[in-house]
Scaffold this active site. Structure first.
Site, PDB file in Angstrom:
ATOM      1  N   GLU A  17       0.828  -1.215   0.000  1.00 27.07           N
ATOM      2  CA  GLU A  17       0.000   0.000   0.000  1.00 27.07           C
ATOM      3  C   GLU A  17       0.861   1.264   0.000  1.00 27.07           C
ATOM      4  O   GLU A  17       0.475   2.280  -0.567  1.00 27.07           O
ATOM      5  CB  GLU A  17      -0.913   0.020   1.239  1.00 27.07           C
ATOM      6  N   LYS A 112      23.969   1.788  -0.296  1.00 25.68           N
ATOM      7  CA  LYS A 112      23.568   0.582   0.437  1.00 25.68           C
ATOM      8  C   LYS A 112      23.587   0.791   1.945  1.00 25.68           C
ATOM      9  O   LYS A 112      24.519   1.388   2.485  1.00 25.68           O
ATOM     10  CB  LYS A 112      24.557  -0.550   0.143  1.00 25.68           C
ATOM     11  N   ASN A 117      20.261  -5.107   1.031  1.00 27.38           N
ATOM     12  CA  ASN A 117      19.838  -4.633  -0.291  1.00 27.38           C
ATOM     13  C   ASN A 117      18.899  -3.432  -0.138  1.00 27.38           C
ATOM     14  O   ASN A 117      18.134  -3.108  -1.038  1.00 27.38           O
ATOM     15  CB  ASN A 117      19.141  -5.786  -1.032  1.00 27.38           C
ATOM     16  N   ILE A 458      23.976  -2.675 -20.993  1.00 29.52           N
ATOM     17  CA  ILE A 458      24.208  -3.556 -19.840  1.00 29.52           C
ATOM     18  C   ILE A 458      23.207  -4.710 -19.796  1.00 29.52           C
ATOM     19  O   ILE A 458      23.370  -5.653 -19.030  1.00 29.52           O
ATOM     20  CB  ILE A 458      24.203  -2.725 -18.541  1.00 29.52           C
ATOM     21  N   SER A 460      19.275  -4.771 -19.782  1.00 27.86           N
ATOM     22  CA  SER A 460      17.832  -4.533 -19.832  1.00 27.86           C
ATOM     23  C   SER A 460      17.516  -3.285 -20.644  1.00 27.86           C
ATOM     24  O   SER A 460      18.294  -2.322 -20.662  1.00 27.86           O
ATOM     25  CB  SER A 460      17.270  -4.410 -18.417  1.00 27.86           C
ATOM     26  N   GLU A 692      29.798   1.112 -13.253  1.00 30.67           N
ATOM     27  CA  GLU A 692      29.203   2.437 -13.055  1.00 30.67           C
ATOM     28  C   GLU A 692      30.293   3.455 -12.708  1.00 30.67           C
ATOM     29  O   GLU A 692      31.003   3.287 -11.727  1.00 30.67           O
ATOM     30  CB  GLU A 692      28.203   2.341 -11.901  1.00 30.67           C
ATOM     31  N   HIS A 721      20.433   6.451 -14.100  1.00 29.93           N
ATOM     32  CA  HIS A 721      19.519   6.741 -13.000  1.00 29.93           C
ATOM     33  C   HIS A 721      18.846   8.086 -13.185  1.00 29.93           C
ATOM     34  O   HIS A 721      18.027   8.498 -12.377  1.00 29.93           O
ATOM     35  CB  HIS A 721      20.281   6.707 -11.674  1.00 29.93           C
TER      36      HIS A 721
HETATM   37  C1  LIG Z   1      19.623  -3.436  -9.495  1.00 33.85           C
HETATM   38  N1  LIG Z   1      18.813  -3.434  -8.311  1.00 33.85           N
HETATM   39  C2  LIG Z   1      18.253  -4.612  -7.913  1.00 33.85           C
HETATM   40  C3  LIG Z   1      18.433  -5.013  -6.583  1.00 33.85           C
HETATM   41  N2  LIG Z   1      17.906  -6.157  -6.149  1.00 33.85           N
HETATM   42  C4  LIG Z   1      17.213  -6.929  -6.992  1.00 33.85           C
HETATM   43  N3  LIG Z   1      16.688  -8.073  -6.563  1.00 33.85           N
HETATM   44  N4  LIG Z   1      17.013  -6.582  -8.288  1.00 33.85           N
HETATM   45  C5  LIG Z   1      17.509  -5.426  -8.784  1.00 33.85           C
HETATM   46  O1  LIG Z   1      17.320  -5.140  -9.980  1.00 33.85           O
HETATM   47  N5  LIG Z   1      19.166  -4.246  -5.735  1.00 33.85           N
HETATM   48  C6  LIG Z   1      19.828  -3.057  -6.156  1.00 33.85           C
HETATM   49  C7  LIG Z   1      19.085  -2.424  -7.265  1.00 33.85           C
HETATM   50  C8  LIG Z   1      17.821  -1.842  -6.742  1.00 33.85           C
HETATM   51  N6  LIG Z   1      17.113  -1.348  -7.817  1.00 33.85           N
HETATM   52  C9  LIG Z   1      15.834  -1.659  -8.126  1.00 33.85           C
HETATM   53  C10 LIG Z   1      15.342  -1.073  -9.282  1.00 33.85           C
HETATM   54  C11 LIG Z   1      14.029  -1.303  -9.653  1.00 33.85           C
HETATM   55  C12 LIG Z   1      13.226  -2.114  -8.864  1.00 33.85           C
HETATM   56  C13 LIG Z   1      11.826  -2.291  -9.293  1.00 33.85           C
HETATM   57  O2  LIG Z   1      11.447  -1.719 -10.280  1.00 33.85           O
HETATM   58  N7  LIG Z   1      11.003  -3.037  -8.573  1.00 33.85           N
HETATM   59  C14 LIG Z   1       9.652  -3.205  -9.010  1.00 33.85           C
HETATM   60  C15 LIG Z   1       9.246  -4.649  -8.919  1.00 33.85           C
HETATM   61  C16 LIG Z   1       9.951  -5.465  -9.967  1.00 33.85           C
HETATM   62  C17 LIG Z   1       9.201  -6.727 -10.198  1.00 33.85           C
HETATM   63  O3  LIG Z   1       9.454  -7.734  -9.578  1.00 33.85           O
HETATM   64  N8  LIG Z   1       8.241  -6.663 -11.030  1.00 33.85           N
HETATM   65  C18 LIG Z   1       7.350  -7.766 -11.303  1.00 33.85           C
HETATM   66  C19 LIG Z   1       6.010  -7.500 -10.643  1.00 33.85           C
HETATM   67  C20 LIG Z   1       5.521  -6.162 -11.022  1.00 33.85           C
HETATM   68  C21 LIG Z   1       4.283  -5.767 -10.279  1.00 33.85           C
HETATM   69  O4  LIG Z   1       4.368  -5.154  -9.241  1.00 33.85           O
HETATM   70  N9  LIG Z   1       3.151  -6.074 -10.831  1.00 33.85           N
HETATM   71  C22 LIG Z   1       1.954  -5.555 -10.258  1.00 33.85           C
HETATM   72  C23 LIG Z   1       1.059  -5.078 -11.387  1.00 33.85           C
HETATM   73  C24 LIG Z   1       1.774  -4.159 -12.318  1.00 33.85           C
HETATM   74  C25 LIG Z   1       0.873  -3.507 -13.350  1.00 33.85           C
HETATM   75  O5  LIG Z   1      -0.323  -3.710 -13.403  1.00 33.85           O
HETATM   76  O6  LIG Z   1       1.460  -2.720 -14.126  1.00 33.85           O
HETATM   77  C26 LIG Z   1       1.305  -6.667  -9.437  1.00 33.85           C
HETATM   78  O7  LIG Z   1       1.768  -7.824  -9.497  1.00 33.85           O
HETATM   79  O8  LIG Z   1       0.394  -6.329  -8.695  1.00 33.85           O
HETATM   80  C27 LIG Z   1       7.172  -7.927 -12.812  1.00 33.85           C
HETATM   81  O9  LIG Z   1       7.762  -7.180 -13.582  1.00 33.85           O
HETATM   82  O10 LIG Z   1       6.480  -8.857 -13.198  1.00 33.85           O
HETATM   83  C28 LIG Z   1       8.734  -2.356  -8.162  1.00 33.85           C
HETATM   84  O11 LIG Z   1       7.658  -2.099  -8.697  1.00 33.85           O
HETATM   85  O12 LIG Z   1       9.057  -1.982  -7.038  1.00 33.85           O
HETATM   86  C29 LIG Z   1      13.716  -2.707  -7.725  1.00 33.85           C
HETATM   87  C30 LIG Z   1      15.041  -2.478  -7.334  1.00 33.85           C
HETATM   88  N1  LIG Z   2      21.672  -6.940 -16.731  1.00 37.27           N
HETATM   89  C1  LIG Z   2      21.063  -6.146 -15.690  1.00 37.27           C
HETATM   90  C2  LIG Z   2      22.088  -5.619 -14.747  1.00 37.27           C
HETATM   91  C3  LIG Z   2      21.559  -4.649 -13.742  1.00 37.27           C
HETATM   92  S1  LIG Z   2      22.640  -4.372 -12.446  1.00 37.27           S
HETATM   93  C4  LIG Z   2      20.303  -5.001 -16.322  1.00 37.27           C
HETATM   94  O1  LIG Z   2      20.715  -4.578 -17.375  1.00 37.27           O
HETATM   95  O2  LIG Z   2      19.320  -4.540 -15.746  1.00 37.27           O
HETATM   96 ZN   LIG Z   3      23.827  -2.436 -12.833  1.00 37.70          ZN
END
Ligand SMILES: CN1c2c(nc(N)[nH]c2=O)NC[C@@H]1CNc1ccc(C(=O)N[C@@H](CCC(=O)N[C@@H](CCC(=O)N[C@@H](CCC(=O)O)C(=O)O)C(=O)O)C(=O)O)cc1
Ligand SMILES: N[C@@H](CCS)C(=O)O
Ligand SMILES: [Zn+2]
Length: 782
Positions: A17, A112, A117, A458, A460, A692, A721
């Site tokens: 939420e 960090k 994380n 990189i 994505s 980076e 970023h």
């Molecule tokens: C590189 N980073 C990461 C870290 N740790 C990770 N485990 N992964 C990483 O990439 N640590 C350091 C950094 C931290 N940076 C980030 C950057 C971005 C996010 C992020 O965008 N998180 C998303 C969730 C990502 C995800 O799992 N998505 C899923 C589910 C999406 C979702 O919420 N769906 C909704 C509906 C969405 C809609 O209708 O549009 C639902 O299920 O209800 C997916 O893509 O399927 C976030 O939203 O917070 C995190 C760390």
């Molecule tokens: N291959 C990943 C690395 C993120 S740290 C990306 O491009 O998102």
């Molecule tokens: Zn990266």
């Protein structure tokens, strides 16, 4: 009676939420009043949950709309001048501008939080800084809790930790004349320039009066206990910082103040036991999950006027507590302290998912092994009753825990003989590639014939709302697997076509099919489980859902090969395969606690190695194994670094070792400062590292040059970023700077990190400029 207290509860809500509310506010969907109302609802719900679980003292002030360090900066009035804060109460717009940047000003840096994380907003200090109480938030929340009949224990970041985790900055940066604007996607940048002539510890005398004022106001509000979080004490602090601890708490305990509970976590503070016992605070909290041996050091001559809080339930992991073992750990403490023993989670529960009860899709056996935040508080209540009333008073609960612990130990799901045989076979193999780097570089140059300063990204590309929506529909059964697959293929085709148009030398498939770079692999590996709602905050409104590693890890089937093959079929350029490395998968998962992390890392390394082999067999000649969490895994105490770096670099090498000389292995790192671990990065022996650097204006490369980093490097020239599109000239300058310290023939051109959080409208022009900059640099330098 043994008191149960909590150090912090996850603020995000059962259904995320908080994320939804803050993002709705940012997009203008809801106003400030609605945001505040939703915040208050969450707080009330969380306080009630804790009361129901039997928590005697409930943390207040652990809730924030972005980050607890940022809240502390606002409370102390530590607002960098560039935000034009006029004094008085810090308003919401200033708060979010500090977190995310504004139209005119860059955000504050983010990095960090210890070895987690989670990322915090780094306080910025300048020499003439003045501190002034500038937020009533903590007092308002205490009042809110008291009105609901909640026994509130306000939580503050203590002065030592607050200052230690901040950075000295030149005033021109604090004013916003340097640096770039970035948005909420910015996480953990390189070392900010430090002001040479000034040490932030010198600000302590100015900050303490504000802390004293806060404490006095809390006392006036009827608060009995305040929790001062001082986790910096677990680090190797310089002597003058340790001495400052005495001065600080002597000053803060004068006059009418609440009792102070000084909380430490994430590591041992046994080295400072004498100093901590002598502090004039009313109690200490220790993390016994990380270092149970602290118990005896502190119990010896523990002052009779202090309580001791022992963190016996793991706040950083998801496993059900072995209650018998916890009781054993607590027994001598209870004997020595009686009612002066408090019990708690090891650290704030913000690092744990909220409530296991929501996980209706996990099987019963696995679920019986787990405890999320709510269940952890229940465990503490059982422990307290066992101590106070005898084990027979909670016989059923103890028996259930015993059964779960025994079942987890003996379950055939945990152990995989084939995986262990592979580890055995590996023996002491150090994972070295067949030939040293120069020979490999020659073979790769002959195979790929890349131009000087090759361009790549990189991995994505933008994770558009359409992609996320399709994934959700697929999960809900509203979009068939076949249709979902087709949609993702179409996205890959689009990404490849765009890279061809841009003229990038080494394309990628764009990772549209991945929900997250770790969770995606966790979902496909044996020995892993994943949750539906097990979110934890990573920063601001960005959350992650770490997979659970419960057993021996293996790879039942290829995970990325079809995507890579399909992408390669669309282009004649060498497609770069994209994997997440063993250390990062380990670090960003909830890991098993029944074997050393090193062993789990090696198991993951072997699984990734299988994937590397299959990619190679499918004709993929360039493979990136991402390790952004390599630095984050570093132990908090320097004495433990070498051991970690030894097995971490070996795990990476084991995953890459199978590649023949003409297969080029890349790795990628971001979100950290790397200067102090360069030898260990070199020991990974990746052919190319993309890293980076753009935010620090290539400062990092000086360290690479000094150390004489032997392999190829792609220093990021585009700060992903930020929504800002970097100019051609800017990137040319960065590359020229890089070419001064690293031989040109070893340089690549690429962004800082993946583009998943960016929009296409930003990515396309930025990459166009990056390619133009490369053409120019080739003319000038190649
Ligand atoms: C590189 N980073 C990461 C870290 N740790 C990770 N485990 N992964 C990483 O990439 N640590 C350091 C950094 C931290 N940076 C980030 C950057 C971005 C996010 C992020 O965008 N998180 C998303 C969730 C990502 C995800 O799992 N998505 C899923 C589910 C999406 C979702 O919420 N769906 C909704 C509906 C969405 C809609 O209708 O549009 C639902 O299920 O209800 C997916 O893509 O399927 C976030 O939203 O917070 C995190 C760390
Ligand atoms: N291959 C990943 C690395 C993120 S740290 C990306 O491009 O998102
Ligand atoms: Zn990266």
């Amino acid at each position: 009676m043994t008191r149960v207290h909590n150090l912090g509860f996850p603020r995000i809500g059962h259904k995320r939420e908080l994320k939804k509310a803050t993002e709705a506010y940012w997009s203008g969907e809801i106003d400030g009043a609605e945001l505040e109302a939703r915040g208050a609802q969450l707080r009330e719900r969380h306080w009630r949950i804790q009361q129901t679980c039997g928590v005697d003292l409930v943390p207040v002030g652990d809730f924030t709309f972005y980050d607890q360090m940022l809240d502390m900066s606002c409370t102390l009035g530590a607002i960098p001048p560039r935000y034009d804060f006029a004094g008085g109460e810090v308003d919401r717009d200033t708060f979010f501008a500090m977190a995310r940047g504004s139209k005119t000003q860059p955000a504050m840096e983010m990095t960090k939080w210890f070895d987690t994380n989670y990322h915090y907003i780094v306080p910025e200090f300048h020499e003439d800084m003045e501190f002034r109480l500038s937020s009533e938030r903590i007092f308002a929340q205490v009042k809110e809790a008291q009105a609901l009949g909640v026994k509130a224990k306000p939580v503050l970041v203590g002065p030592l930790t607050y200052l230690w985790l901040g950075k000295e900055k030149d005033l021109d940066i604090a004013h916003g004349e340097a640096g770039h604007r970035h948005d909420e996607g910015c996480a953990g940048h390189g070392e900010a320039p430090r002001h040479s002539g000034f040490d932030r510890l010198s600000l302590l005398p100015k900050v303490l009066p504000v802390y004293a004022e806060i404490l006095a106001k809390l006392a006036a509000a009827g608060v009995e206990w305040v929790q001062m979080d001082e986790p910096a004490l677990v680090l190797d602090l310089p002597q003058e910082w340790l001495d400052a601890l005495d001065t600080a708490y002597a000053q803060l305990t004068q006059g009418k103040t609440p009792k102070i509970l000084l909380a430490t976590y994430f590591e041992s503070v046994a080295d400072h036991a004498a100093r901590l016992k002598a502090l004039p605070v009313a109690g200490l909290h220790l993390d016994l999950r990380r270092t149970p041996a602290q118990r005896d050091v502190f119990l010896q001559n523990y002052p009779a006027d202090k309580i001791l809080s022992l963190g016996v339930v793991d706040g950083r992991n998801v496993w059900r507590t072995d209650l018998d073992a916890a009781l054993e750990l607590l027994a001598p403490a209870h004997k020595a302290l009686g009612d002066r023993l408090w019990i708690a989670p090891s650290c704030s529960l913000m690092h744990s998912p909220v409530d296991l009860a929501q996980e209706t899709e996990l099987d019963d056996e696995l679920k019986s092994w787990l405890a999320f935040s709510v269940q952890k508080l229940d465990e503490l209540s059982v422990l307290a009753r066992a101590i106070d009333k005898g084990e027979s008073a909670v016989a059923q609960e103890l028996e259930a825990a015993r059964k779960a612990v025994a079942s987890r130990k003996s379950s055939p799901r945990i152990h995989n003989a084939a995986v262990n045989a592979r580890l055995q076979e590996l023996g002491n193999d150090d994972g070295q590639r067949h030939s040293p780097f120069p020979a490999r570089a020659q073979a790769q140059a002959a195979r790929f014939k890349l131009p000087p300063f090759p361009t790549t990204t990189i991995g994505s590309f933008p994770q558009t709302p359409e992609i996320r929506k399709a994934r959700l529909q697929n999960r809900k059964g509203e979009l068939s697997d076949a249709k979902y697959h087709k949609m993702m293929e179409a996205e890959v085709a689009l990404v490849v076509k765009e890279q061809e148009r841009l003229g990038l030398d080494v394309p990628v498939h764009g990772e549209p099919e991945r929900n997250d770079m770790v969770e995606y692999f966790g979902e496909q590996l044996a020995g892993f489980a994943f949750t539906r709602h097990g979110w934890v905050q990573s920063y601001g409104s960005r959350y992650v859902k770490p997979p659970l590693i419960f057993g021996d890890v293996s790879r039942p089937h290829p995970m990325t090969v079809e995507w890579a093959k399909y992408a390669q079929s669309l282009t004649s350029k060498p497609m770069k395969g994209m994997l997440t490395g063993p250390v990062t998968i380990l670090q960003w998962s909830f890991v098993r606690d029944d074997q050393p992390r090193e062993r789990t890392a090696l198991q993951i390394a072997l699984a990734i190695r299988d994937e590397v082999k299959d990619l190679i067999d499918a004709g993929i000649g360039i493979i990136q194994i991402d390790e952004p969490a390599y630095r984050e895994g570093l132990p908090l105490k320097r004495k433990d670094w070498d051991k970690y770096l030894g097995w971490a670099s070996r795990a990476f090498r084991i995953s890459a070792q199978i590649a023949p000389d003409d297969v080029q292995i890349h790795t990628h790192m971001c979100y950290s400062e790397f200067n102090d671990i360069l030898p260990a990065i070199a020991a990974m022996d990746a052919d190319v590292i993309t890293i980076e650097t753009s935010r620090s204006q290539m400062e990092l490369l000086d360290a690479f040059a000094t150390f004489n980093y032997p392999n190829e490097i792609g220093p990021g020239v585009y700060d992903i970023h930020s929504p800002r599109v970097p100019s051609v000239e800017e990137m040319v300058q960065l590359m020229e700077k890089a070419a001064k310290v690293v031989p040109a023939e070893r340089l690549w051109v690429n962004p800082d990190c993946g583009l998943k959080t960016r929009k296409w409208a930003e990515v396309t022009p930025a990459l166009e400029n990056m390619v133009k900059a490369t053409q120019e640099i080739r003319q000038r330098l190649a």
